[in-house]
Enzyme design. Sequence first.
Site, PDB file in Angstrom:
ATOM      1  N   GLY A  81       0.741  -0.980  -0.038  1.00  0.00           N
ATOM      2  CA  GLY A  81       0.099  -0.135  -0.011  1.00  0.00           C
ATOM      3  C   GLY A  81       0.855   1.277  -0.057  1.00  0.00           C
ATOM      4  O   GLY A  81       1.927   1.203  -0.143  1.00  0.00           O
ATOM      5  N   ASN A  82       0.119   2.385   0.376  1.00  0.00           N
ATOM      6  CA  ASN A  82       0.855   3.659   0.294  1.00  0.00           C
ATOM      7  C   ASN A  82       0.318   4.607   1.671  1.00  0.00           C
ATOM      8  O   ASN A  82      -0.479   4.114   2.128  1.00  0.00           O
ATOM      9  CB  ASN A  82       0.742   4.429  -1.051  1.00  0.00           C
ATOM     10  N   ARG A  83       0.905   5.751   1.605  1.00  0.00           N
ATOM     11  CA  ARG A  83       0.527   6.450   2.861  1.00  0.00           C
ATOM     12  C   ARG A  83      -0.517   7.373   2.693  1.00  0.00           C
ATOM     13  O   ARG A  83      -0.958   8.356   3.706  1.00  0.00           O
ATOM     14  CB  ARG A  83       1.683   7.253   3.381  1.00  0.00           C
TER      15      ARG A  83
END
Length: 410
Positions: free
Chosen positions: A208-210
């Site tokens: 995923g990412n932030r």
Amino acid sequence: MGKRIVVGVAGGIAAYKACALIRAFTEAGHQVRVIPTESALNFVGAATFEALSGQPVHTGVFTEIPEVAHVRLGQQADLVVVAPATADLLSRAAAGRADDLLTATLLTAHCPVLFAPAMHTEMWLHPATVDNVATLRRHGAVVLDPAAGRLTGVDRGPGRLPEPDEIAALAELLLARADALPRDLDGRRLLITAGGTREPLDPVRFIGNRSSGKQGYAVARVAAQRGAEVTLIATNATALPDPAGVAMVRVGSAAELADAVAKLAPESDALVMAAAVADFRPVHVADAKMKKGADSEPSGIELVRNPDVLAGAVSARADGQLPKLSVIVGFAAETGDENGDVLFHARAKLARKGCDVLVVNAVGDGKAFEMDHNAGWLLFADGTESVLEHGSKTEMASRIVDAVAGLLRG
């Protein structure tokens, strides 16, 4: 510097939410004066409002006579917020009545006025209320569309008071720029994406990412309150409340996001791609959780490229598949490197993607991701560029929606 805000509270069950709104304003450094109606005090006592605001609370015009409170409070306010605004209060305000301190203050206010309605669905949809809302908007007031959801008892539907944080964010936007919420998107359909996609590795883990989704949610919130019919495709932004007046579609992965955009874009006038879409996904997804030290422990993760949702929408429009879609907005979270700075890479991305507008954010070192404030640039396909000054993500959303509205008009 703090502003002078009058918070009006009408007599509905949602009056208790005004307490959180008052707290939000005072914690932001504003001076708050609360004016409830008599019926509002059946739900929340004057002592509570006085404790939260640090100011005396009255309901009638025959108090503080030497100060002429029913005139001075409106004259001196920088903003008036009425939350909740009941059907009765909207009716009295639209008619210009001045039979208590709150309605008298509304008549003397020369500042922005924000009504946050809350009532049963039947009341909100009644022709009398519809006419009263139209009258108030015509007089220059901002009347928010309510949220849909659980009302009193077992009833559900539109009429729920938006969350206090949402009201506070829109109120701060009005303080920052008085023209922030014109009803200039009536009849327009906007499709907005927000949050970060998750690409599964096994039933437990993902890549995923932030991205928190805050910027996309803010764009949806502002666009809806400017009259647009908004659908928000949310990717894993579970910590955020649904924006009032917005239809929600929830997805997880980039492939699911691409499918949702392909389904909804043909009926949309504008697409705002604020979601952080993963560029790659694992080739293989394990059926069971991968165990350490077991035979299933991976030696590496093989990746394959995800579909480029933004480029796909641009291509589909160019091929005539999306004749209704007039505006496509992309987002670029960039860092500089040895080849060039943030704007160098953003300009190259705009040329590569072919969208109408690119919203550019510099990321890293506590910038953009998961923050409540942001800054950046708007790059347009015609070569025009403008700076997005540092401010709240709601303020940035307002500038983005300004750009979308301008392109739709043009």
